[in-house]
Design a protein around this motif. Structure first.
Motif, PDB file in Angstrom:
ATOM      1  N   LEU A   1       3.560 -70.213 -40.204  1.00  0.00           N
ATOM      2  CA  LEU A   1       2.806 -71.249 -39.497  1.00  0.00           C
ATOM      3  C   LEU A   1       1.386 -71.271 -40.037  1.00  0.00           C
ATOM      4  O   LEU A   1       0.766 -70.227 -40.227  1.00  0.00           O
ATOM      5  N   CYS A   2       0.898 -72.467 -40.309  1.00  0.00           N
ATOM      6  CA  CYS A   2      -0.487 -72.625 -40.748  1.00  0.00           C
ATOM      7  C   CYS A   2      -1.049 -73.880 -40.096  1.00  0.00           C
ATOM      8  O   CYS A   2      -0.345 -74.886 -39.980  1.00  0.00           O
ATOM      9  N   TYR A   3      -2.296 -73.820 -39.684  1.00  0.00           N
ATOM     10  CA  TYR A   3      -2.934 -74.965 -39.039  1.00  0.00           C
ATOM     11  C   TYR A   3      -3.832 -75.701 -40.026  1.00  0.00           C
ATOM     12  O   TYR A   3      -4.445 -75.094 -40.909  1.00  0.00           O
ATOM     13  N   THR A   4      -3.888 -77.011 -39.862  1.00  0.00           N
ATOM     14  CA  THR A   4      -4.777 -77.829 -40.675  1.00  0.00           C
ATOM     15  C   THR A   4      -6.231 -77.486 -40.360  1.00  0.00           C
ATOM     16  O   THR A   4      -6.520 -76.800 -39.378  1.00  0.00           O
ATOM     17  N   SER A   5      -7.137 -77.982 -41.165  1.00  0.00           N
ATOM     18  CA  SER A   5      -8.553 -77.658 -40.993  1.00  0.00           C
ATOM     19  C   SER A   5      -9.161 -78.259 -39.739  1.00  0.00           C
ATOM     20  O   SER A   5     -10.211 -77.818 -39.283  1.00  0.00           O
ATOM     21  N   GLY A   6      -8.550 -79.294 -39.204  1.00  0.00           N
ATOM     22  CA  GLY A   6      -9.058 -79.886 -37.968  1.00  0.00           C
ATOM     23  C   GLY A   6     -10.401 -80.568 -38.135  1.00  0.00           C
ATOM     24  O   GLY A   6     -11.302 -80.381 -37.328  1.00  0.00           O
TER      25      GLY A   6
END
Length: 535
Positions: free
Chosen positions: A178-183
Motif C-alpha cells: 500500500l502506498c499513498y499519493t502525495s496529497g
C-alpha cells in the motif's frame, strides 16, 4: 476449454525463493555494509515469524518509515510474503498527513529507522490502531523512548528461527503493498497493489525496451523505498539476480555519487531534482559503469540531460508513471524509425516519456469524451489501463471521479500521443495556464527558461489576471555564481516561445519549494505568491 498449464500464482514469496535459490551469492549493499541474498533470505523468514509472535493479523497493514536499506528490503519481502500488507510511508509529509495515512490504513505495527524516529514518535499518540513501534537501528542517536510499545528489530529477529518456512500466499490477487499519493490537493489517497501486479510490474522492468535489467547489472534505486515500491526496482533485482546498492540515510549529493562510483553501478533511478543536485560533483568521480539513468517525477529538461551527456557520456532517459500505476507506464527509447536522429534530437527524444511498456495501454481523450487522434499534436486528457494500474482507491476516499465508466484511470495529465505511440506530457490539468482563451503549457515554458545556463530551476504557475483571465508567473532560481534579472529571462525567451507566453512577472527565488517526493510544489508557490501579492 481451459489450457492445460500449471496454476502457479504470481506472488512475492516466489521472488524470494528465486533469488535465494539462483542468486544467493549476489550482493545487497547498504552504504558501507555488504551482504548477500543468502544472508537476507533467512532474516526475511525470521521477520515473518516475528509478525506471528506479535500477533499481527493476516491481512493487516504494517507501516514502515525507513530509508533505502537491507532492513527495508527485508520488510519488502517478509511482510507481504507472510500474508500482511506492506505499507510504506513518506516521513517527509506534513504531520497531519502522516496521521491521516496511518489511521486510514489502520496500521497495526510500525517499523521505523532510528534516524526517522524523531519525526514519528511525537505523532504516535495520534495513531489510533498502532500497537508496537519496532526500531531499526540505522545509526541514529535519538534516545529510545521508555515505553513497552517500543521494540528493537534485531532483538526480535534474534529470538526467531531462520529455517525454511512455507509462506501461505495462495491468491495472487491478495493485497501485497500500500502506498499513498502525495496529497497535493485534499487528503492523500491509498493505492493498494496486489501480489500479481507487483510481480508483473517487476517483470516488465526487465524488458529490453524498458530498463533491460539483467544479472550483470548493479542496480541503485535512489528513488526512496517509501515511494511506490521504489519503482519496483528491488523486486526487479530479485527477478534477474542483479546486485542491489542502497544508500541508507546517506543522501547528500557527494555521498550518492560516491556510492554510484565505488560500487560500479550500471543502472540508477531518481527524480529530476536529485539528478540536478548531483551535477556539481559528477566530474569528481568515475561513473563510466553507468549505462542507463532513469529520470521520473516530471519532465526532463534538455539543459539537465545535456549536462549528464557532457560530463559522464550518457543523457538521462525519461520514464513516466504515477503511484496509481505501480508506477512505470512509459520508458523512452530510440526505435527503428528514429535511426536518422543524431545529437540533440536523440537526447530530446530520450528526455520525453516515450511509449507504453508492455501490459499497459494509453489513450488521449477530448473534453467531450471522444478519442483524440494519434498525431502528436492533438492534446487531451491522458488515460491509462492495464494489469498494473489501479482500479479504485483504498480507504476513506474511493476517488470514483478518477476512473472512467469503462475502467480507465484518469491521470489528470494533458498529453499527446504520436503515430508511433510516443507520449508527450503537455501539462497537468491544474497547471495549464489559460490566458486570453488560449492555453499555455507550463512544462514547455519551464523547459524554455531552463535552457538558459544561468538558470538552475524554473517553475511556472498561473495567477488570476483581470484582463486575460490568467497570466503565467515564472519562479526562477539562478545558477550559483550568476547574476540574473527578470529582463534577462524575458530576453532569453524571445524567439523560443510565442511572445504572448512570455511572463510579465518573474520571481527570483533561492529555492523552488518541493513536495515530499522531490517534485516542485506548485500549490505552495501559488500560496506564497498569493500571500506576497496581498502584502
Amino acid at each position: 476449454m481451459h489450457g492445460l498449464m500449471q496454476h502457479r500464482p504470481l506472488t512475492i514469496p516466489t521472488l524470494l525463493s528465486r533469488v535465494e535459490t539462483n542468486f544467493g551469492h549476489k550482493r545487497v549493499i547498504t552504504g558501507e555494509t555488504t551482504s548477500t541474498w543468502s544472508d537476507v533470505a533467512p532474516r526475511v523468514r525470521r521477520l515473518a515469524r516475528v509478525l506471528d509472535h506479535l500477533d499481527v493479523p493476516v491481512g493487516a497493514c504494517v507501516g514502515t518509515f525507513a530509508w533505502n536499506s537491507q532492513r527495508h528490503l527485508e520488510l519488502y519481502l517478509g511482510i507481504p510474503s507472510s500474508g500482511r500488507i506492506l505499507h510504506t510511508i513518506n516521513h517527509r509529509l506534513y504531520g497531519e498527513q502522516v496521521t491521516f495515512i496511518v489511521n486510514d490504513a489502520a496500521d497495526d505495527v510500525l517499523f521505523v529507522d532510528r534516524t526517522i524516529l524523531p519525526v514519528v514518535w511525537p505523532l504516535v499518540s495520534s495513531f489510533a490502531s498502532v500497537r508496537y513501534v519496532v526500531v531499526l537501528d540505522d545509526g541514529g542517536d535519538f534516545p529510545l523512548p521508555d515505553d513497552p510499545r517500543v521494540l528493537d528489530y534485531e532483538d526480535l529477529l534474534a529470538q526467531q528461527s531462520g529455517d525454511p518456512l512455507d509462506f501461505a500466499v495462495d491468491d495472487e490477487n491478495a493485497a501485497a503493498s500500500l502506498c499513498y499519493t502525495s496529497g497535493t490537493t485534499g487528503n492523500p489517497k491509498g493505492v493498494l497493489y496486489s501480489h500479481r501486479s507487483v510481480v508483473l510490474h517487476s517483470l516488465l522492468l526487465l524488458g529490453a525496451d524498458v530498463f533491460a535489467l539483467s544479472e550483470r547489472d548493479v542496480v541503485a534505486p535512489i528513488v526512496p523505498m517509501f515511494h511506490v515500491n521504489a519503482w519496483g526496482l528491488p523486486y526487479a533485482a530479485m527477478q534477474c539476480g542483479a546486485d542491489l546498492v542502497l544508500p541508507g540515510p546517506a543522501t547528500s549529493p557527494e555521498e550518492l555519487v560516491t556510492l554510484l562510483s565505488r560500487h560500479r553501478v550500471t543502472f540508477s533511478a531518481a527524480v529530476a531534482t536529485v539528478w540536478r543536485d548531483l551535477i556539481p560533483v559528477l566530474a569528481d568521480h568515475d561513473l563510466g559503469s553507468l549505462r542507463h539513468i532513469a529520470c521520473g517525477g516530471g519532465a526532463v529538461d534538455d539543459a539537465l540531460s545535456s549536462a549528464y551527456e557532457r560530463i559522464i557520456g550518457i543523457p538521462l532517459t525519461n520514464a513516466w508513471g504515477m503511484t496509481e500505476t505501480s508506477p512505470v507506464v512509459t520508458s523512452s527509447r530510440l526505435a527503428t524509425h528514429h535511426a536518422g536522429l543524431t545529437g540533440e534530437d536523440r537526447r530530446l527524444l530520450l528526455g520525453s516519456p516515450g511509449p507504453a511498456v508492455p501490459l499497459t495501454e494509453m489513450r488521449v481523450v477530448a473534453d467531450d469524451g471522444t478519442l483524440q487522434p494519434r498525431d502528436g499534436s492533438t492534446p487531451g486528457e491522458l488515460q491509462v489501463a492495464g494489469a498494473t494500474i489501479a482500479s479504485a482507491y483504498f480507504g476513506a476516499d474511493s476517488g470514483a471521479d478518477s476512473f472512467t465508466t469503462d475502467g480507465w484511470l484518469r491521470t489528470g495529465d494533458v498529453a499527446t500521443i504520436d503515430e508511433w505511440g510516443y507520449l508527450r506530457i503537455v501539462d497537468r490539468t491544474k497547471d495549464l495556464v489559460k490566458s486570453g482563451g488560449e492555453w499555455i503549457s507550463s512544462v514547455a515554458l519551464e523547459n524554455a527558461i531552463m535552457a538558459d545556463p544561468r538558470v538552475r530551476e524554473a517553475a511556472v504557475i498561473g495567477i488570476a489576471d483581470p484582463r486575460w483571465g490568467e497570466r503565467p508567473v515564472a519562479c526562477v532560481v539562478p545558477a550559483a555564481g550568476t547574476h540574473l534579472t527578470g529582463d534577462d529571462v524575458r530576453a532569453h525567451l524571445r524567439g523560443r516561445v510565442a511572445s504572448w507566453w512570455i511572463p510579465e512577472r518573474i520571481e527570483l527565488l533561492d529555492e523552488i519549494p518541493k513536495t515530499a517526493t522531490g517534485k516542485w510544489s506548485k500549490q505552495t508557490l501559488r500560496q506564497q505568491l498569493g500571500a506576497r501579492r496581498a502584502d
